[in-house]
Enzyme design. Structure first.
Site, mmCIF file in Angstrom:
data_model
loop_
_atom_site.group_PDB
_atom_site.id
_atom_site.type_symbol
_atom_site.label_atom_id
_atom_site.label_comp_id
_atom_site.label_asym_id
_atom_site.label_seq_id
_atom_site.Cartn_x
_atom_site.Cartn_y
_atom_site.Cartn_z
ATOM 1 N N HIS A 165 0.861 -1.190 0.000
ATOM 2 C CA HIS A 165 0.000 0.000 0.000
ATOM 3 C C HIS A 165 0.887 1.225 0.000
ATOM 4 C CE1 HIS A 165 -3.250 2.720 1.045
ATOM 5 N NE2 HIS A 165 -4.072 1.747 0.701
ATOM 6 N N ASP A 203 -7.766 -5.513 0.020
ATOM 7 C CA ASP A 203 -8.247 -6.353 -1.079
ATOM 8 C C ASP A 203 -7.895 -7.822 -0.892
ATOM 9 O OD1 ASP A 203 -9.597 -4.506 -2.627
ATOM 10 O OD2 ASP A 203 -7.749 -3.751 -3.510
HETATM 11 N N1 ACO Z 1 4.381 -7.691 -3.853
HETATM 12 C C1 ACO Z 1 5.711 -7.642 -3.974
HETATM 13 N N2 ACO Z 1 6.421 -6.512 -4.007
HETATM 14 C C2 ACO Z 1 5.750 -5.358 -3.883
HETATM 15 C C3 ACO Z 1 4.359 -5.319 -3.724
HETATM 16 C C4 ACO Z 1 3.674 -6.541 -3.710
HETATM 17 N N3 ACO Z 1 2.332 -6.576 -3.602
HETATM 18 N N4 ACO Z 1 3.974 -4.036 -3.618
HETATM 19 C C5 ACO Z 1 5.071 -3.302 -3.719
HETATM 20 N N5 ACO Z 1 6.144 -4.093 -3.893
HETATM 21 C C6 ACO Z 1 7.545 -3.674 -4.047
HETATM 22 C C7 ACO Z 1 7.792 -3.234 -5.488
HETATM 23 O O1 ACO Z 1 8.182 -4.313 -6.297
HETATM 24 C C8 ACO Z 1 8.888 -2.221 -5.280
HETATM 25 O O2 ACO Z 1 10.095 -2.924 -5.026
HETATM 26 P P1 ACO Z 1 11.523 -2.323 -5.505
HETATM 27 O O3 ACO Z 1 11.679 -1.055 -4.762
HETATM 28 O O4 ACO Z 1 12.474 -3.389 -5.109
HETATM 29 O O5 ACO Z 1 11.399 -2.135 -6.987
HETATM 30 C C9 ACO Z 1 8.511 -1.528 -3.979
HETATM 31 O O6 ACO Z 1 7.750 -2.503 -3.261
HETATM 32 C C10 ACO Z 1 7.672 -0.287 -4.203
HETATM 33 O O7 ACO Z 1 6.532 -0.658 -5.005
HETATM 34 P P2 ACO Z 1 5.623 0.376 -5.779
HETATM 35 O O8 ACO Z 1 4.648 -0.385 -6.585
HETATM 36 O O9 ACO Z 1 6.459 1.411 -6.464
HETATM 37 O O10 ACO Z 1 4.984 1.129 -4.532
HETATM 38 P P3 ACO Z 1 3.614 1.863 -4.446
HETATM 39 O O11 ACO Z 1 3.604 2.735 -3.271
HETATM 40 O O12 ACO Z 1 3.263 2.482 -5.753
HETATM 41 O O13 ACO Z 1 2.676 0.570 -4.175
HETATM 42 C C11 ACO Z 1 0.709 -0.575 -4.722
HETATM 43 C C12 ACO Z 1 1.368 0.564 -3.929
HETATM 44 C C13 ACO Z 1 0.489 -0.092 -6.151
HETATM 45 C C14 ACO Z 1 -0.647 -0.837 -4.070
HETATM 46 C C15 ACO Z 1 1.577 -1.859 -4.721
HETATM 47 O O14 ACO Z 1 1.871 -2.253 -3.395
HETATM 48 C C16 ACO Z 1 0.949 -2.980 -5.494
HETATM 49 O O15 ACO Z 1 1.008 -2.991 -6.726
HETATM 50 N N6 ACO Z 1 0.288 -3.981 -4.793
HETATM 51 C C17 ACO Z 1 -0.373 -5.078 -5.468
HETATM 52 C C18 ACO Z 1 -1.744 -4.651 -5.973
HETATM 53 C C19 ACO Z 1 -2.710 -4.404 -4.835
HETATM 54 O O16 ACO Z 1 -2.866 -5.217 -3.929
HETATM 55 N N7 ACO Z 1 -3.419 -3.265 -4.920
HETATM 56 C C20 ACO Z 1 -4.451 -2.888 -3.955
HETATM 57 C C21 ACO Z 1 -3.985 -1.776 -3.066
HETATM 58 S S1 ACO Z 1 -5.193 -1.385 -1.861
HETATM 59 C C22 ACO Z 1 -6.389 -0.539 -2.692
HETATM 60 O O17 ACO Z 1 -6.166 0.071 -3.697
HETATM 61 C C23 ACO Z 1 -7.729 -0.576 -2.200
#
Ligand code: ACO
Length: 386
Positions: free
Chosen positions: A265, A319
């Site tokens: 998140h 979620d």
């Molecule tokens: N699994 C594994 N690694 C993850 C995950 C995950 N679910 N989420 C983030 N990371 C890692 C990324 O790979 C990245 O790693 P790095 O720095 O080594 O490259 C780092 O964490 C940062 O990730 P970002 O996607 O840039 O961070 P952001 O703040 O944008 O993430 C997000 C938020 C988009 C929700 C992300 O965690 C994600 O894609 N999760 C999976 C989808 C999900 O569950 N979405 C629902 C969110 S809750 C809602 O909207 C109601």
């Protein structure tokens, strides 16, 4: 050719950039606190109903009994949708995504109930009531139609969530199940400046009508990084299939640089407080349904996910367990985001009302990284090469 030299501070995904001042909800992502209008969601989940919580979000106060009765009666009275909206839903492909059907039907509602003067209090009140009342009817109609069943008319003697379940199944639901789903709606009703709320606010800032605002937000909620994650996380759990397969699957997925759906998140660096309540609710309803290993697999995924990702501040989000809960209740995966939308419509509308009270058109800037002063080359002299 010169490059633009104007550089502003840039935050990808607008991370950490405030887009509005708001008094609707508050999150502390370090401690796992979420409040609606100052009230903790755990309190609301335990004691409130979705419509009472909606009232709190919209009007910034918990209603007294007469106010709540009036609000519930107004919503109940507006549940029916026009037959032409049903016809529109009937004309959509049954293999389409339910969020697309919802978005189309909500946009169409705006054609039946023009709400051009968004500053008019009557327009605000009645469009808010209509949207909260009719979104569940639209969701249920598409749910049935694509299975080849006729939509069911709402029943005024049933509460908001019982009526929704009735419109899906033609059966009055067990009180516990209705209560659990109602609590899910409370937990999903609002969450500060998330992507769909922001999208709705941008639309609201153009003074578009609330139906257009909500249909913009529905479109944004659909994506797998936002509300679509509940569907994807259950699909992931089904692919895993067994507790033994959890660890190798996760290791392989992370090694392939794929995310665990339902984890992570932008704001929470601890377990999402909504996920905690949803996990408890899933345990509560399990007795009512066919035995399934889904929750056990999910809990093992969380356990291994914690082990491998907690050091990066990545934990289960809302979620993850909402998907498990809806699947346990026998709902189709691709409908999960529509239930999210049924709840979040309250938050979107609260933000809409807040935005138009003191509106300023959203028109951010960009950092141009392209070229300048390029010649227009006639087509027969272009080199191509894409
Ligand atoms: N699994 C594994 N690694 C993850 C995950 C995950 N679910 N989420 C983030 N990371 C890692 C990324 O790979 C990245 O790693 P790095 O720095 O080594 O490259 C780092 O964490 C940062 O990730 P970002 O996607 O840039 O961070 P952001 O703040 O944008 O993430 C997000 C938020 C988009 C929700 C992300 O965690 C994600 O894609 N999760 C999976 C989808 C999900 O569950 N979405 C629902 C969110 S809750 C809602 O909207 C109601």
């Amino acid at each position: 050719m010169t490059k633009s030299t104007t550089m502003h501070e840039f935050s990808p995904g607008l991370a950490g950039v405030p887009a509005a001042k708001s008094s609707i909800s508050f999150v502390n992502g370090q401690t796992g606190l979420l409040e609606y209008r100052g009230v903790r969601i755990e309190e609301l989940a335990e004691h409130s109903s979705f419509l009472e919580t909606t009232y709190l979000l919209l009007y910034d106060q918990l209603p007294v009994q007469t106010e709540l009765d009036r609000f519930v009666a107004d919503v109940t009275q507006h549940r029916r949708i026009k037959y032409r909206i049903t016809d529109l839903i009937k004309s959509l492909p049954e293999h389409g995504h339910p969020m697309d059907a919802l978005q189309a039907a909500v946009a169409a509602l705006g054609m039946f109930y023009p709400a051009r003067n968004v500053l008019d209090r009557q327009v605000q009140d009645w469009s808010t009531i209509r949207l909260i009342a009719k979104v569940p009817t639209i969701v249920a109609a598409y749910y049935r139609l694509r299975r080849g069943d006729e939509p069911i008319q709402p029943r005024d003697d049933l509460d908001h969530t019982s009526n929704f379940l009735y419109m899906l199944t033609e059966k009055v639901p067990d009180a516990l199940i209705a209560k659990v789903l109602d609590t899910c709606l409370i937990l999903h009703a609002e969450h500060t400046m998330n992507a769909s709320t922001f999208s709705g606010l941008v639309t609201a800032s153009t003074l578009a009508d609330p139906y257009t605002v909500v249909s913009s937000a529905v479109g944004t909620l659909k994506g797998p990084l936002h509300g679509g994650a509940s569907q994807e996380s259950v699909e992931m759990l089904e692919e895993i299939g067994s507790i033994e397969n959890v660890r190798p699957y996760i290791k392989q997925r992370l090694a392939a640089k794929q995310k665990l759906m339902g984890f992570g998140h932008r704001i929470y660096k601890v377990k999402d407080p909504r996920a905690i309540v949803l996990q408890q609710l899933t345990q509560k309803v399990l007795v009512h349904y066919r035995p399934s290993s889904l929750l056990k697999v999910a809990e093992e995924v969380e356990h291994v996910g914690e082990e491998l990702l907690a050091n990066k501040g990545i934990h289960a989000n809302v979620d993850f367990y909402s998907g498990v809960l809806y699947k346990t209740m026998g709902l189709d995966e691709d409908f999960f985001p529509t239930i999210f939308a049924m709840a979040r419509v309250s938050g979107w509308l609260a933000h809409w009302l807040e935005q138009i009270k003191d509106n300023k058109l959203f028109r951010p800037d960009q950092i141009y990284e392209g070229q300048h002063d390029r010649a227009y080359v006639p087509i027969d002299r272009r080199l191509g090469g894409l």
